[in-house]
Design a protein around this motif. Structure first.
Motif, PDB file in Angstrom:
ATOM      1  N   ILE A 257      18.419   9.482 -20.417  1.00  0.00           N
ATOM      2  CA  ILE A 257      18.896   9.865 -19.072  1.00  0.00           C
ATOM      3  C   ILE A 257      17.951  10.901 -18.467  1.00  0.00           C
ATOM      4  CG2 ILE A 257      20.776  10.986 -17.795  1.00  0.00           C
ATOM      5  CD1 ILE A 257      22.672   9.903 -20.029  1.00  0.00           C
ATOM      6  N   TRP A 258      17.578  11.890 -19.290  1.00  0.00           N
ATOM      7  CA  TRP A 258      16.681  12.974 -18.855  1.00  0.00           C
ATOM      8  C   TRP A 258      15.341  12.424 -18.375  1.00  0.00           C
ATOM      9  CZ3 TRP A 258      12.028  14.451 -21.266  1.00  0.00           C
ATOM     10  CH2 TRP A 258      11.490  15.686 -20.868  1.00  0.00           C
ATOM     11  N   ILE A 262      13.396  12.114 -14.386  1.00  0.00           N
ATOM     12  CA  ILE A 262      12.038  12.565 -14.043  1.00  0.00           C
ATOM     13  C   ILE A 262      11.254  11.433 -13.390  1.00  0.00           C
ATOM     14  CG2 ILE A 262       9.839  13.387 -14.990  1.00  0.00           C
ATOM     15  CD1 ILE A 262      11.517  14.678 -17.269  1.00  0.00           C
ATOM     16  N   LYS A 263      11.310  10.252 -13.998  1.00  0.00           N
ATOM     17  CA  LYS A 263      10.547   9.104 -13.471  1.00  0.00           C
ATOM     18  C   LYS A 263      11.064   8.680 -12.100  1.00  0.00           C
ATOM     19  CE  LYS A 263       9.746   7.705 -18.214  1.00  0.00           C
ATOM     20  NZ  LYS A 263      10.218   6.846 -19.314  1.00  0.00           N
ATOM     21  N   HIS A 264      12.370   8.784 -11.913  1.00  0.00           N
ATOM     22  CA  HIS A 264      12.953   8.451 -10.609  1.00  0.00           C
ATOM     23  C   HIS A 264      12.424   9.395  -9.526  1.00  0.00           C
ATOM     24  CE1 HIS A 264      15.880   7.027  -7.689  1.00  0.00           C
ATOM     25  NE2 HIS A 264      16.232   8.286  -7.460  1.00  0.00           N
ATOM     26  N   CYS A 265      12.332  10.684  -9.861  1.00  0.00           N
ATOM     27  CA  CYS A 265      11.809  11.679  -8.916  1.00  0.00           C
ATOM     28  C   CYS A 265      10.343  11.393  -8.596  1.00  0.00           C
ATOM     29  CB  CYS A 265      11.969  13.080  -9.489  1.00  0.00           C
ATOM     30  SG  CYS A 265      11.371  14.396  -8.402  1.00  0.00           S
ATOM     31  N   LEU A 266       9.565  11.031  -9.607  1.00  0.00           N
ATOM     32  CA  LEU A 266       8.147  10.701  -9.388  1.00  0.00           C
ATOM     33  C   LEU A 266       8.010   9.491  -8.472  1.00  0.00           C
ATOM     34  CD1 LEU A 266       6.782  11.124 -13.050  1.00  0.00           C
ATOM     35  CD2 LEU A 266       6.299  12.644 -11.117  1.00  0.00           C
ATOM     36  N   LYS A 339      20.918  17.525 -15.964  1.00  0.00           N
ATOM     37  CA  LYS A 339      22.288  17.015 -15.879  1.00  0.00           C
ATOM     38  C   LYS A 339      22.559  16.007 -16.982  1.00  0.00           C
ATOM     39  CE  LYS A 339      22.409  17.707 -10.880  1.00  0.00           C
ATOM     40  NZ  LYS A 339      22.306  17.062  -9.555  1.00  0.00           N
ATOM     41  N   SER A 340      21.606  15.899 -17.915  1.00  0.00           N
ATOM     42  CA  SER A 340      21.707  14.875 -18.962  1.00  0.00           C
ATOM     43  C   SER A 340      22.365  15.394 -20.238  1.00  0.00           C
ATOM     44  CB  SER A 340      20.301  14.377 -19.319  1.00  0.00           C
ATOM     45  OG  SER A 340      19.555  15.419 -19.939  1.00  0.00           O
ATOM     46  N   GLY A 341      22.418  16.720 -20.382  1.00  0.00           N
ATOM     47  CA  GLY A 341      22.934  17.294 -21.624  1.00  0.00           C
ATOM     48  C   GLY A 341      21.844  17.760 -22.572  1.00  0.00           C
ATOM     49  N   THR A 342      20.571  17.511 -22.219  1.00  0.00           N
ATOM     50  CA  THR A 342      19.478  17.964 -23.100  1.00  0.00           C
ATOM     51  C   THR A 342      19.282  19.479 -23.012  1.00  0.00           C
ATOM     52  OG1 THR A 342      17.833  17.656 -21.356  1.00  0.00           O
ATOM     53  CG2 THR A 342      18.188  15.803 -22.872  1.00  0.00           C
ATOM     54  N   ASN A 343      19.767  20.088 -21.922  1.00  0.00           N
ATOM     55  CA  ASN A 343      19.517  21.515 -21.639  1.00  0.00           C
ATOM     56  C   ASN A 343      18.030  21.789 -21.415  1.00  0.00           C
ATOM     57  OD1 ASN A 343      22.105  22.842 -21.628  1.00  0.00           O
ATOM     58  ND2 ASN A 343      22.227  22.320 -23.801  1.00  0.00           N
ATOM     59  N   ILE A 344      17.306  20.791 -20.901  1.00  0.00           N
ATOM     60  CA  ILE A 344      15.873  20.951 -20.614  1.00  0.00           C
ATOM     61  C   ILE A 344      15.652  20.736 -19.116  1.00  0.00           C
ATOM     62  CG2 ILE A 344      13.539  20.088 -21.061  1.00  0.00           C
ATOM     63  CD1 ILE A 344      14.477  19.212 -23.815  1.00  0.00           C
ATOM     64  N   ASP A 345      15.451  21.825 -18.390  1.00  0.00           N
ATOM     65  CA  ASP A 345      15.130  21.729 -16.967  1.00  0.00           C
ATOM     66  C   ASP A 345      13.670  21.304 -16.802  1.00  0.00           C
ATOM     67  OD1 ASP A 345      17.680  22.576 -16.286  1.00  0.00           O
ATOM     68  OD2 ASP A 345      17.110  24.694 -16.182  1.00  0.00           O
ATOM     69  N   VAL A 346      13.348  20.804 -15.618  1.00  0.00           N
ATOM     70  CA  VAL A 346      11.995  20.278 -15.363  1.00  0.00           C
ATOM     71  C   VAL A 346      11.505  20.730 -13.992  1.00  0.00           C
ATOM     72  CG1 VAL A 346      10.638  18.160 -15.013  1.00  0.00           C
ATOM     73  CG2 VAL A 346      12.325  18.258 -16.846  1.00  0.00           C
ATOM     74  N   GLN A 347      10.213  21.054 -13.917  1.00  0.00           N
ATOM     75  CA  GLN A 347       9.541  21.310 -12.640  1.00  0.00           C
ATOM     76  C   GLN A 347       8.412  20.277 -12.487  1.00  0.00           C
ATOM     77  OE1 GLN A 347       8.292  25.148 -13.891  1.00  0.00           O
ATOM     78  NE2 GLN A 347       9.799  26.259 -12.670  1.00  0.00           N
ATOM     79  N   ILE A 348       8.274  19.741 -11.291  1.00  0.00           N
ATOM     80  CA  ILE A 348       7.162  18.817 -10.991  1.00  0.00           C
ATOM     81  C   ILE A 348       6.337  19.450  -9.877  1.00  0.00           C
ATOM     82  CG2 ILE A 348       6.526  16.518 -10.165  1.00  0.00           C
ATOM     83  CD1 ILE A 348       9.183  15.491 -11.343  1.00  0.00           C
TER      84      ILE A 348
END
Length: 562
Positions: A257-258, A262-266, A339-348
């Protein structure tokens, strides 16, 4: 000398065996579905910890209480867990949509829920490493609780000594204690724990939290009380693993999900076909390095860049941080809150929006489609590094079409324990060894020792060992790795997992280019071979700012010059 070497090797072998037994046992207990930590089923875990005597748990094998280890553990477990008889490890099963308020430990990003007076649920979304981490900490906690019980029980009927009665009286008083009342209670607590009044007093404030200044006293009483109930009334503490967790573990549900977010945003922003550079780091150093020259021009005229970075590292400087964050969002940064539950935020970061480039290196000679896109992912935890990187590097499925990502480089910057140096030093690895196995992952690191030398920071290179858990290391096994031909310079928890995913994607699945460049650099958070320099002795403070930003600058320089 040969006898001493033999003794050292034997002790290292014992330690290695103890770690292996612990992980085999934890997997068995997980598959079984439940166990009693202080019962027969928990024997192997307790005995292994006593054999291992990890540095982070200090005097676990002694009769007196281990206070620094207790502080380390309690910061990584949910508030109130010491009062709970039933601890249930679950998957993400919908508690976030209930009336239960999530409890997040200060030093571990995980959602926990107090179900009632006796039960604590802990959500596991980061894989097996998270389970190992929790079970190890709980085993230590319960061992310490039984030490307290043995020092206060007078007979088998449950009669307790005067020190315990006085501590109980202080804990059950309404309102905050006065200074005099607190010092009386600490005197009795020192006797119970086998520590001096000075030792107890100096550590006491470190346990305090807003709204609960006397948390230390309540913690010690709750631990002892639960152990007494277990020893006298046979009310055993039980750890269970929910059926959904046992079914889902290892299926990469959260990681998939995580990665798709990311790929959807790209795709949505037309960035998928651009040169992509992935960085695993914190959520501030890349953003601050790229955008401080834009956002804080006035401040930079008065202060050095490093001083500004130190100020930005202080959570109290909200207005300064907001300036940089706003500039970043205005000039090409996308922030994906997890929002996936990984607790890993992302910046692009879309570098095409950086008109002045980076450090004087402009991108005007590049076509728009050639300008790099930087994806920064927050730190993964242990085996979760494989899950997230493996999913991220897979092609994106769009209307039955597989779109491969144009990944040019992957950079990993993290904290690690160093074996030849001190806090704030830098380690540049050329291989990762996976503890407890013969697995090893040599690689060509684009970062060199020479790239980071000459900046007033000690830099070492060699292999890094990816450990199964930072809290399970002792000096004997670490000295063996450091002194042997393995030439290990440090230890961390994610490197081998990242490299396993990178090699699978680039050399086997061919979902990314075989020529993908990799960069690994770590800054030392502690030296577990030095007494008083383990993780339990406290954080890096501002000493971590300089190495963090030096590594970040070198990674970005290579990306912009590639």
């Amino acid at each position: 000398m040969s006898i001493l070497k033999l003794q050292g090797r034997t002790r290292a072998q014992e330690s290695s065996g103890a770690i292996e037994r612990m992980y085999i046992t934890m997997r068995h207990l997980f598959n079984r579905g439940f166990y009693k930590p202080m019962g027969v089923s928990g024997d192997t875990l307790r005995e292994s910890l006593f054999t291992l005597r990890p540095e982070i748990y200090g005097s676990i094998a002694n009769d007196k209480a281990e206070l620094e280890g207790l502080l380390y553990v309690i910061d990584r477990l949910p508030h109130g867990i010491e009062e709970c008889r039933f601890i249930n490890l679950t998957s993400d099963e919908g508690y976030g949509n209930s009336h239960f308020k999530p409890i997040v430990p200060p030093k571990r990003r995980r959602n926990c829920y107090r179900i009632d007076d006796e039960q604590m649920n802990i959500e596991i979304t980061r894989g097996r490493s998270e389970i190992y981490d929790i079970l190890t900490h709980l085993t230590f906690l319960f061992i310490e609780s039984h030490k307290i019980m043995k020092r206060v029980l007078i007979d088998e009927d449950g009669s307790v000594n005067r020190d315990w009665e006085k501590l109980e009286f202080a804990v059950k008083q309404q309102g905050d204690l006065t200074q005099a009342q607190r010092e009386v209670a600490l005197t009795h607590t020192a006797s119970i724990l086998g520590r001096t009044f000075h030792e107890i007093s100096s550590l006491y404030p470190k346990f305090s939290v807003p709204g609960n200044p006397d948390r230390f006293l309540r913690l010690i009483w709750s631990l002892g009380n639960m152990a007494i109930r277990e020893g006298v009334k046979n009310e055993k503490r039980i750890i269970t693993f929910s059926p959904v967790l046992r079914e889902r573990l290892g299926h990469h549900i959260h990681g998939e999900i995580w990665a798709n977010d990311i790929k959807h945003c790209l795709m949505e922003n037309g960035l998928m076909k651009r040169p992509l550079h992935i960085i695993s780091a914190n959520m501030h150093s890349v953003m601050n390095t790229l955008y401080t020259p834009y956002a804080l021009k006035t401040e930079l005229k008065k202060k050095k860049t490093l001083d500004i970075y130190e100020e930005l590292s202080d959570s109290g400087n909200g207005s300064l941080r907001n300036k940089v964050n706003k500039a970043a969002l205005d000039k090409g940064m996308f922030f994906l809150e997890d929002k996936s539950g990984t607790n890993i935020d992302v910046q692009i970061f879309d570098t095409a929006k950086l008109e002045d480039g980076f450090n004087g290196k402009k991108l005007e000679n590049l076509k728009p489609e050639e300008k790099p896109v930087i994806i920064v992912m927050d730190y993964a935890f242990g085996e979760q590094a494989y899950e997230t990187m493996d999913e991220l590097l897979k092609p994106y499925n769009l209307k039955d079409e597989e779109l491969k990502m144009n990944v040019k480089s992957i950079s990993i910057m993290g904290k690690a324990g160093i074996l030849e140096g001190g806090k704030g030093d830098i380690m540049i690895p050329d291989a990762h060894l996976f503890e407890g196995t013969a697995d090893n992952y040599p690689f060509e690191n684009q970062l060199r020792k020479s790239d980071l030398e000459g900046h007033g920071i000690n830099v070492v290179d060699g292999a890094m060992i990816t450990v199964l858990g930072t809290s399970l290391q002792n000096k004997d096994i670490l000295r063996f790795f450091h002194d042997s031909t393995w030439n290990v310079c440090g230890l961390e928890m994610e490197g081998a997992h990242y490299q396993k995913a990178i090699q699978a994607a680039s050399r086997l699945r061919r979902s990314i280019s075989e020529d993908v460049k990799v960069r690994y650099a770590y800054y030392a958070s502690d030296n577990p071979l030095e007494t008083g320099s383990t993780l339990a002795s406290g954080g890096l403070g501002t000493s971590g700012v300089k190495p963090t930003y030096l590594i970040t600058e070198k990674i970005l320089e290579q990306i912009f010059n590639s």
